[in-house]
Design an enzyme around this catalytic site. Structure first.
Site, short mmCIF file in Angstrom:
data_model
loop_
_atom_site.label_atom_id
_atom_site.label_comp_id
_atom_site.label_asym_id
_atom_site.label_seq_id
_atom_site.Cartn_x
_atom_site.Cartn_y
_atom_site.Cartn_z
N SER A 18 0.83 -1.21 0.00
CA SER A 18 0.00 0.00 0.00
C SER A 18 0.87 1.26 0.00
O SER A 18 1.74 1.39 -0.85
CB SER A 18 -0.96 -0.06 1.21
OG SER A 18 -1.91 0.97 1.15
N ASP A 113 -8.93 -4.97 -5.58
CA ASP A 113 -8.48 -3.90 -4.69
C ASP A 113 -9.42 -2.70 -4.85
O ASP A 113 -9.55 -2.16 -5.95
CB ASP A 113 -7.04 -3.50 -5.07
CG ASP A 113 -6.43 -2.50 -4.11
OD1 ASP A 113 -7.16 -1.97 -3.25
OD2 ASP A 113 -5.22 -2.25 -4.24
N HIS A 147 -7.18 -5.32 -1.16
CA HIS A 147 -5.99 -4.48 -0.95
C HIS A 147 -5.00 -5.10 0.04
O HIS A 147 -3.82 -4.84 -0.03
CB HIS A 147 -6.45 -3.12 -0.44
CG HIS A 147 -5.37 -2.08 -0.43
ND1 HIS A 147 -4.77 -1.63 -1.58
CD2 HIS A 147 -4.78 -1.40 0.59
CE1 HIS A 147 -3.85 -0.71 -1.27
NE2 HIS A 147 -3.84 -0.55 0.04
#
Ligand SMILES: *[C@@H]1O[C@H](CO)[C@@H](O)[C@H](O)[C@H]1NC(C)=O
Length: 170
Positions: A18, A113, A147
């Site tokens: 991330s 995601d 994610h």
């Protein structure tokens, strides 16, 4: 890190998830020396969330539009459409100059995601590197994956509380 007794050296690899992913891309691009492999998990190709400062360099963060955030059926937040397009002016100022990094790169992408468009960002990185005569990065796509893809031995989450918007994201 290279001075850490547990690190063998003389080179190190980076792994970021991330926001940690764009941070690793910046490290690979701007620190360069001795960074010889970079793994990005659901990362953005632009600097996100906070401006980046290093020596006399500053990279603005990619903007987002809060009104484009959506709530999914599950009740979780979908941020995909809220981020500005990093290829458009003036957002491209946030793009990280990947071509300056040594590489190689491995992009790991969760195709479901909803935090941001990880697959698109990996594609942009691939095209950007090739346009600069660099090797194609390896990209591994995981269908039906969100994610949160953590490296081995991390606890398995299905959602996480986003530090910016302070709500749970799938
Ligand atoms: C970086 O790599 C070079 C070449 O392998 C090596 O000589 C140097 O010691 C490394 N730097 C550190 C801080 O380990």
């Amino acid at each position: 890190m290279l001075h850490h007794p547990q690190v063998k050296g003389p080179n190190i690899g980076l792994l970021g998830v991330s926001k940690g992913g764009d941070l690793c891309l910046s490290m690979a691009a701007f620190l360069k020396d001795n960074i010889t492999a970079t793994v990005l998990i659901n990362a953005c190709v632009a600097n996100t969330l906070v401006p980046l400062y290093y020596k006399d360099l500053s990279v603005p963060s990619l903007g987002y539009d809060q009104t484009k955030m959506k709530i999914m059926e599950s009740g979780l937040l979908d941020l995909r459409d809220s981020w500005n397009n990093p290829l458009e002016e003036p957002n491209h100022q946030s793009l990280i100059p990947l071509e300056k990094a040594q590489g190689p790169f491995l992009f790991i992408v969760g195709m479901d995601d909803h935090n941001w468009k990880s697959a698109l960002y990996a594609q942009i990185a691939c095209e950007h590197l090739q346009a600069h005569g660099k090797d194609r990065p390896q990209i591994i796509y995981y269908p039906e994956t969100g994610h949160c893809i953590d490296p081995p031995y991390f606890p398995p989450p299905i959602a996480f509380v986003h530090s910016v918007v302070d709500v749970a994201i799938f």
